[in-house]
Design an enzyme around this catalytic site. Structure first.
Site, PDB file in Angstrom:
ATOM      1  N   THR A 299     -32.024  67.718  65.644  1.00  0.00           N
ATOM      2  CA  THR A 299     -30.697  67.686  66.260  1.00  0.00           C
ATOM      3  C   THR A 299     -30.295  66.262  66.631  1.00  0.00           C
ATOM      4  O   THR A 299     -29.166  65.834  66.390  1.00  0.00           O
ATOM      5  CB  THR A 299     -30.667  68.532  67.548  1.00  0.00           C
ATOM      6  OG1 THR A 299     -31.096  69.831  67.250  1.00  0.00           O
ATOM      7  CG2 THR A 299     -29.261  68.580  68.121  1.00  0.00           C
ATOM      8  N   HIS A 414     -31.823  78.930  67.229  1.00  0.00           N
ATOM      9  CA  HIS A 414     -32.938  77.998  67.068  1.00  0.00           C
ATOM     10  C   HIS A 414     -34.215  78.788  66.826  1.00  0.00           C
ATOM     11  O   HIS A 414     -34.392  79.868  67.374  1.00  0.00           O
ATOM     12  CB  HIS A 414     -33.071  77.146  68.338  1.00  0.00           C
ATOM     13  CG  HIS A 414     -33.934  75.938  68.159  1.00  0.00           C
ATOM     14  ND1 HIS A 414     -35.293  76.020  67.980  1.00  0.00           N
ATOM     15  CD2 HIS A 414     -33.629  74.618  68.110  1.00  0.00           C
ATOM     16  CE1 HIS A 414     -35.785  74.801  67.836  1.00  0.00           C
ATOM     17  NE2 HIS A 414     -34.790  73.930  67.900  1.00  0.00           N
TER      18      HIS A 414
HETATM   19  C1  GP9 Z   1     -32.787  70.872  72.002  1.00  0.00           C
HETATM   20  C2  GP9 Z   1     -31.965  71.228  70.832  1.00  0.00           C
HETATM   21  C3  GP9 Z   1     -32.809  71.668  69.683  1.00  0.00           C
HETATM   22  O1  GP9 Z   1     -32.101  70.241  73.018  1.00  0.00           O
HETATM   23  O2  GP9 Z   1     -31.115  70.214  70.501  1.00  0.00           O
HETATM   24  O3  GP9 Z   1     -33.439  70.614  69.109  1.00  0.00           O
HETATM   25  P1  GP9 Z   1     -33.986  70.634  67.609  1.00  0.00           P
HETATM   26  O4  GP9 Z   1     -35.343  71.245  67.657  1.00  0.00           O
HETATM   27  O5  GP9 Z   1     -33.057  71.429  66.772  1.00  0.00           O
HETATM   28  O6  GP9 Z   1     -33.994  69.220  67.238  1.00  0.00           O
HETATM   29 MN    MN Z   2     -31.193  71.434  66.038  1.00  0.00          MN
END
Ligand code: GP9
Ligand code: MN
Length: 635
Positions: A299, A414
């Site tokens: 992300t 996620h």
């Molecule tokens: C955590 C979210 C997820 O704050 O942005 O992170 P990722 O694992 O997708 O990098």
């Molecule tokens: Mn992410």
């Protein structure tokens, strides 16, 4: 006296080496998805742990006291097993090997929670059994073991063999993979050829080299970079220029959303009903050939791309490794245009080092976990559910001075993609991958959350005055789930070509009241977000050193370079060291892709030079000149 037959005497050093060697080899096959194409590769894979193990355990031979020697062997064995194990768990999640910078992202590991547990199995304990055996052997000293101190000659011979093994390994690897050590973004290739342990040593070397790079960099390095960037600049699209001027800007980062779910069904159920309507909407541009360009920073990499129009790094997360660099961000430009700039994400503020980075990128405010109330039943997977997150975010927006820029980061879709029963709007898929099966449900939830978000904005009276940009940050389904993915896509297999195409993420630009509706199939990537958004918002950003282009520019090069060197053009895809014809998905002569490969190599190298050398500190965006030049002319 008759000499009794006895088995050859073994020292603890040799036993420990044998155990770890076998164990590492088993791990390559059982826990890492390392594939080999020919006998030579099998051979290299087999011998690659050996040279390091010989050397490191060989150090034990230098200890005179038996007890110290044994302790050294046992501790070394335990530490190496732990490294191997950590890599295995990391690999199950990220389909990748650990790098040093990632290791220091300890803040993140604390939050992995459900994901980490999901990736540790009971049977993993088996990986530590040999350490126990070594302890028992050292204590009870069975008759087949020797504990003699080796002679000087023996010791020398031992190290000679160890070093010879290392060079044999390297030699074989170099013939199999020329330039192995110089092309470092493919970690799997490295591990496959020089072994996990040597790979980690190499990683430490790279890290030290990078620290030295900043210290040694000077403004001269920026001259070539700047020439390249200027030569690749594209004009902006005039029709869209400034159509969002003065409006609020809301950028929604869609967690793990890949493009294949859009306008698609799963066992007869629509996966993204709301986003599908946007693809037909007269106020929305939908891009269906838009690629994510993230790497290990996931992300955060996608956020880095958005704000800087620079690529993230091939190893580690740039949010951690280069958080203090000088940057010239989208946020900075919006600040200058009088915007109240903020980021919204209901997670710990330090996750991905965001608090530090956002500050550096120029955000006026970061609405993080403490700015949200996570009520009973409002959290799942990694934190707050998207629907209440959007609701409360709009409440915050109502209080903001306008125009504002809000970057919003969703979270529910996620890994491991769990949902409470009441949030499941469709059934699971029926493959052998629970991850893929559940993914459709969490994507469907995310779609619902966005639909409600639009409603919230309308109710708050913010909708009409806002430009809403939404983009997927990275893949949700890794190659570990290829079999399940092939089943879903009704294909026999997933080739490297397919995998590259699966890196497409959806991108929407929605401007209420503006007649811009279309599905646009230009090839673009997250690197293009900054210049594209700036043009729409009527902001001058053309002097920045950046690699993206306004997507709608007539001069756009219609190419996407992925961070690992894969390239996608109109007709060709370079992936898996193979050149593919885009239309047929069949391999073609590699030469056809050579110009694309060269461009990607050059661009990524310039990019890394900028980040490693912190070169933007020598650049003046106002004038578009090197600071050193200004100094010279002023004198
Ligand atoms: C955590 C979210 C997820 O704050 O942005 O992170 P990722 O694992 O997708 O990098
Ligand atoms: Mn992410």
């Amino acid at each position: 006296m008759n000499k009794r037959w006895s088995m050859p005497k073994l020292s603890l050093v040799i036993i420990a080496i044998a155990f770890l060697w076998i164990k590492t080899f088993i791990a390559y096959h059982a826990s890492f998805n390392i594939s080999t194409d020919n006998f030579m590769q099998d051979l290299i894979l087999f011998i690659n742990p050996l040279s390091f193990l010989l050397l490191i355990f060989g150090v034990g031979l230098l200890f005179k006291k038996e007890k110290t020697r044994n302790n050294y062997v046992i501790i070394t064995s335990f530490v190496l097993t732990t490294i191997l194990f950590a890599n295995m768990v990391f690999y199950r999640f990220f389909n990748d090997f650990i790098t040093l910078p990632v290791l220091f992202q300890t803040n993140n590991f604390g939050d992995l929670g459900g994901s980490a547990m999901e990736n540790i199995y009971m049977t993993d304990a088996l990986y530590f059994i040999d350490v126990l055996i070594l302890i028992v052997l050292a204590k009870y000293k069975p008759s087949f073991m020797v504990f003699k101190e080796p002679t000087k000659l023996n010791r020398r011979a031992y190290f000679l063999v160890a070093i010879a093994t290392f060079f044999l390994n390297l030699g074989l690897a170099e013939t199999e993979r020329p330039q192995l050590l110089t092309r470092t973004f493919d970690r799997e290739m490295l591990v496959k050829n020089i072994g996990t342990y040597n790979y980690h040593i190499y990683d430490v070397y790279l890290q030290s080299k990078q620290s030295a790079q900043r210290a040694l960099a000077d403004s001269d390095a920026l001259v070539d970079v700047n020439n390249y960037v200027q030569a690749n600049k594209a004009d902006v699209n005039n029709d869209l220029h400034g159509i969002g001027e003065g409006k609020n800007l809301i950028v929604v980062k869609l967690e793990s959303m890949q493009n294949f779910v859009i306008n698609n069904e799963m066992n007869g159920e629509v996966i993204t009903p709301f986003l599908n309507t946007l693809t037909e909407d007269e106020n929305t541009i939908y891009m269906d050939n838009f690629y994510h360009q993230t790497e290990q920073g996931k992300t955060s990499d996608s956020e880095f791309l958005l704000d800087n129009s620079l690529y993230p790094l091939g190893r580690g997360a740039v949010f951690f490794t280069h958080s203090g660099n000088e940057y010239n961000t989208l946020t900075d430009s919006l600040n200058e245009a009088g915007y109240y700039t903020n980021a919204m994400h209901a997670n710990n503020k330090s996750f991905w080092n965001r608090d530090i980075v956002y500050d550096n990128f120029g955000y006026d405010r970061y609405y993080s976990l403490t700015d949200y109330t996570v009520g009973e039943g409002q959290a799942v997977n990694w934190g707050m559910k998207d629907i209440p997150f959007f609701e409360q975010s709009v409440e915050h927006m109502k209080e903001m001075e306008q125009p504002f820029y809000s970057k919003m980061i969703t979270l529910t879709n996620h890994h491991p993609f769990y949902l409470d029963e009441e949030d499941k709007f469709i059934n699971e898929f029926d493959s052998n991958s629970g991850t893929l099966n559940r993914y459709f449900q969490t994507v469907r939830y995310q779609d619902e959350a966005i639909k409600e978000f639009f409603t919230n904005l309308k109710e708050a009276g913010l909708y009409e005055d806002s430009v809403i940009v939404m983009y997927g940050d990275h893949y949700g389904i890794s190659e570990n789930h290829n079999a399940a993915m092939a089943q879903y896509l009704e294909q026999e297999e997933i080739t490297a070509f397919d995998t590259a195409q699966l890196q497409r993420v959806p991108m929407f630009i929605h401007i209420p009241g503006e007649d811009i509706g279309e599905t646009n199939s230009k090839i673009a990537g997250q690197i293009d977000l900054k210049p594209t958004i700036q043009n729409i918002m009527g902001i001058e950003g053309s002097n920045s050193i950046q690699f993206g282009q306004d997507i709608f520019s007539e001069e756009n090069d219609n190419t996407a370079i992925l961070r690992d060197g894969r390239v996608i053009s109109e007709d060709l895809v370079y992936a898996g060291e193979t050149c593919w014809d885009k239309e047929s998905g069949e391999p073609v002569e590699k030469e056809s892709c050579q110009p694309l490969i060269d461009k990607a190599t050059e661009e990524l190298a310039f990019n890394d030079e900028i980040i490693y050398g912190d070169l933007l500190r020598f650049y003046d965006t106002e004038s578009g000149r090197l600071l050193e030049d200004t100094a010279v002319t002023e004198e």
